[in-house]
Write a protein that holds these residues in place. Sequence first.
Motif, PDB file in Angstrom:
ATOM      1  N   SER A  39       0.864  -1.170   0.000  1.00  0.00           N
ATOM      2  CA  SER A  39       0.000   0.000   0.000  1.00  0.00           C
ATOM      3  C   SER A  39       0.906   1.228   0.000  1.00  0.00           C
ATOM      4  CB  SER A  39      -0.890  -0.001   1.245  1.00  0.00           C
ATOM      5  OG  SER A  39      -1.746   1.120   1.242  1.00  0.00           O
ATOM      6  N   GLU A  40       0.515   2.250  -0.725  1.00  0.00           N
ATOM      7  CA  GLU A  40       1.329   3.463  -0.835  1.00  0.00           C
ATOM      8  C   GLU A  40       0.620   4.646  -0.183  1.00  0.00           C
ATOM      9  OE1 GLU A  40       2.056   3.832  -5.025  1.00  0.00           O
ATOM     10  OE2 GLU A  40       2.872   1.817  -5.127  1.00  0.00           O
ATOM     11  N   CYS A  41       1.423   5.558   0.355  1.00  0.00           N
ATOM     12  CA  CYS A  41       0.849   6.743   0.987  1.00  0.00           C
ATOM     13  C   CYS A  41       1.850   7.885   1.005  1.00  0.00           C
ATOM     14  CB  CYS A  41       0.385   6.419   2.405  1.00  0.00           C
ATOM     15  SG  CYS A  41       1.710   6.090   3.578  1.00  0.00           S
ATOM     16  N   LYS A  42       1.357   9.048   1.381  1.00  0.00           N
ATOM     17  CA  LYS A  42       2.217  10.214   1.597  1.00  0.00           C
ATOM     18  C   LYS A  42       2.928  10.051   2.932  1.00  0.00           C
ATOM     19  CE  LYS A  42      -1.031  13.356  -0.610  1.00  0.00           C
ATOM     20  NZ  LYS A  42      -1.912  14.513  -0.420  1.00  0.00           N
ATOM     21  N   ALA A  43       4.098  10.659   3.049  1.00  0.00           N
ATOM     22  CA  ALA A  43       4.850  10.600   4.305  1.00  0.00           C
ATOM     23  C   ALA A  43       4.022  11.148   5.467  1.00  0.00           C
ATOM     24  CB  ALA A  43       6.165  11.365   4.165  1.00  0.00           C
ATOM     25  N   LEU A  44       3.234  12.177   5.211  1.00  0.00           N
ATOM     26  CA  LEU A  44       2.416  12.778   6.268  1.00  0.00           C
ATOM     27  C   LEU A  44       1.295  11.857   6.744  1.00  0.00           C
ATOM     28  CD1 LEU A  44       2.101  16.441   4.914  1.00  0.00           C
ATOM     29  CD2 LEU A  44       3.505  15.633   6.825  1.00  0.00           C
ATOM     30  N   GLU A  45       0.941  10.859   5.939  1.00  0.00           N
ATOM     31  CA  GLU A  45      -0.147   9.942   6.276  1.00  0.00           C
ATOM     32  C   GLU A  45       0.335   8.628   6.889  1.00  0.00           C
ATOM     33  OE1 GLU A  45      -2.924  11.085   2.396  1.00  0.00           O
ATOM     34  OE2 GLU A  45      -1.635   9.316   2.327  1.00  0.00           O
ATOM     35  N   VAL A  46       1.633   8.433   6.950  1.00  0.00           N
ATOM     36  CA  VAL A  46       2.176   7.110   7.255  1.00  0.00           C
ATOM     37  C   VAL A  46       1.762   6.569   8.626  1.00  0.00           C
ATOM     38  CG1 VAL A  46       4.433   7.852   8.160  1.00  0.00           C
ATOM     39  CG2 VAL A  46       4.220   5.655   6.976  1.00  0.00           C
ATOM     40  N   VAL A  47       1.679   7.397   9.636  1.00  0.00           N
ATOM     41  CA  VAL A  47       1.313   6.914  10.975  1.00  0.00           C
ATOM     42  C   VAL A  47      -0.113   6.374  10.962  1.00  0.00           C
ATOM     43  CG1 VAL A  47       0.953   7.541  13.389  1.00  0.00           C
ATOM     44  CG2 VAL A  47       2.955   8.403  12.164  1.00  0.00           C
ATOM     45  N   GLY A  48      -1.046   7.145  10.446  1.00  0.00           N
ATOM     46  CA  GLY A  48      -2.435   6.704  10.383  1.00  0.00           C
ATOM     47  C   GLY A  48      -2.623   5.497   9.495  1.00  0.00           C
ATOM     48  N   ARG A  49      -1.956   5.491   8.348  1.00  0.00           N
ATOM     49  CA  ARG A  49      -2.076   4.353   7.431  1.00  0.00           C
ATOM     50  C   ARG A  49      -1.480   3.094   8.032  1.00  0.00           C
ATOM     51  NH1 ARG A  49      -2.920   5.578   1.949  1.00  0.00           N
ATOM     52  NH2 ARG A  49      -2.883   3.338   1.577  1.00  0.00           N
ATOM     53  N   ALA A  50      -0.385   3.229   8.781  1.00  0.00           N
ATOM     54  CA  ALA A  50       0.230   2.063   9.419  1.00  0.00           C
ATOM     55  C   ALA A  50      -0.733   1.441  10.422  1.00  0.00           C
ATOM     56  CB  ALA A  50       1.542   2.452  10.091  1.00  0.00           C
ATOM     57  N   ASN A  54      -1.537  -2.090   9.107  1.00  0.00           N
ATOM     58  CA  ASN A  54      -0.751  -3.009   9.932  1.00  0.00           C
ATOM     59  C   ASN A  54       0.328  -3.744   9.124  1.00  0.00           C
ATOM     60  OD1 ASN A  54      -0.027  -4.157  12.369  1.00  0.00           O
ATOM     61  ND2 ASN A  54      -1.345  -5.929  12.050  1.00  0.00           N
ATOM     62  N   PRO A  55       1.292  -3.001   8.578  1.00  0.00           N
ATOM     63  CA  PRO A  55       2.307  -3.621   7.728  1.00  0.00           C
ATOM     64  C   PRO A  55       3.351  -4.401   8.518  1.00  0.00           C
ATOM     65  CG  PRO A  55       2.838  -1.326   8.074  1.00  0.00           C
ATOM     66  CD  PRO A  55       1.494  -1.567   8.729  1.00  0.00           C
ATOM     67  N   ASP A  56       3.967  -5.353   7.828  1.00  0.00           N
ATOM     68  CA  ASP A  56       5.112  -6.055   8.399  1.00  0.00           C
ATOM     69  C   ASP A  56       6.345  -5.157   8.340  1.00  0.00           C
ATOM     70  OD1 ASP A  56       3.987  -8.782   8.880  1.00  0.00           O
ATOM     71  OD2 ASP A  56       3.579  -8.615   6.736  1.00  0.00           O
ATOM     72  N   VAL A  57       6.390  -4.315   7.308  1.00  0.00           N
ATOM     73  CA  VAL A  57       7.532  -3.436   7.056  1.00  0.00           C
ATOM     74  C   VAL A  57       7.012  -2.138   6.459  1.00  0.00           C
ATOM     75  CG1 VAL A  57       9.541  -3.138   5.532  1.00  0.00           C
ATOM     76  CG2 VAL A  57       9.192  -5.300   6.673  1.00  0.00           C
ATOM     77  N   ILE A  58       7.671  -1.036   6.791  1.00  0.00           N
ATOM     78  CA  ILE A  58       7.410   0.242   6.140  1.00  0.00           C
ATOM     79  C   ILE A  58       8.677   0.636   5.395  1.00  0.00           C
ATOM     80  CG2 ILE A  58       6.910   2.698   6.457  1.00  0.00           C
ATOM     81  CD1 ILE A  58       5.417   1.908   9.052  1.00  0.00           C
ATOM     82  N   ILE A  59       8.534   0.887   4.091  1.00  0.00           N
ATOM     83  CA  ILE A  59       9.656   1.427   3.326  1.00  0.00           C
ATOM     84  C   ILE A  59       9.326   2.879   3.016  1.00  0.00           C
ATOM     85  CG2 ILE A  59      10.341  -0.823   2.387  1.00  0.00           C
ATOM     86  CD1 ILE A  59       9.036  -0.023  -0.279  1.00  0.00           C
ATOM     87  N   HIS A  60      10.365   3.713   2.991  1.00  0.00           N
ATOM     88  CA  HIS A  60      10.107   5.136   2.754  1.00  0.00           C
ATOM     89  C   HIS A  60      11.255   5.786   2.022  1.00  0.00           C
ATOM     90  CE1 HIS A  60      12.607   6.410   6.315  1.00  0.00           C
ATOM     91  NE2 HIS A  60      12.284   5.179   6.691  1.00  0.00           N
ATOM     92  N   THR A  61      10.901   6.747   1.167  1.00  0.00           N
ATOM     93  CA  THR A  61      11.905   7.502   0.421  1.00  0.00           C
ATOM     94  C   THR A  61      11.979   8.943   0.894  1.00  0.00           C
ATOM     95  OG1 THR A  61      10.322   8.031  -1.323  1.00  0.00           O
ATOM     96  CG2 THR A  61      11.666   6.043  -1.628  1.00  0.00           C
ATOM     97  N   ALA A  62      11.078   9.323   1.773  1.00  0.00           N
ATOM     98  CA  ALA A  62      11.071  10.663   2.379  1.00  0.00           C
ATOM     99  C   ALA A  62      11.160  10.480   3.893  1.00  0.00           C
ATOM    100  CB  ALA A  62       9.792  11.395   2.010  1.00  0.00           C
ATOM    101  N   GLU A  63      11.452  11.549   4.577  1.00  0.00           N
ATOM    102  CA  GLU A  63      11.506  11.490   6.034  1.00  0.00           C
ATOM    103  C   GLU A  63      10.118  11.164   6.581  1.00  0.00           C
ATOM    104  OE1 GLU A  63      14.150  11.684   8.107  1.00  0.00           O
ATOM    105  OE2 GLU A  63      15.386  11.811   6.312  1.00  0.00           O
TER     106      GLU A  63
END
Length: 101
Positions: A39-50, A54-63
């Motif tokens: 699933s993809e999201c904006k960096a600002l949305e990552v906490v709520g989306r997680a 409920n991912p096993d891993v979060i990958i990110h290209t932005a802070e």
Amino acid sequence: MRTYRILSACGTGIATSTVASETCKRLLAERGIPSVEISECKALEVVGRAEIFNPDVIIHTAEIPVNELKEYKTYRTLEFITGFGAEEKADEIADYLKSLE
């Protein structure tokens, strides 16, 4: 084999998260992990989306606020965009996912 869940975040949730997702999925399949839901999201949305995804891993290209995501394994994956070090990063993620079995 189970399906692993990966949350991919970038600045806008469009371009680099898609490239990182596709690269990650391909490289994990090459390492014996063919079943991945991303699933993809904006960096600002990552906490709520997680919390929802409920991912096993979060990958990110932005802070992202990793201090608010302590219960999740996170990987900064600029390597999946540049290509430099992508194989090693995929090895690291694959090893972690395999350790969850």
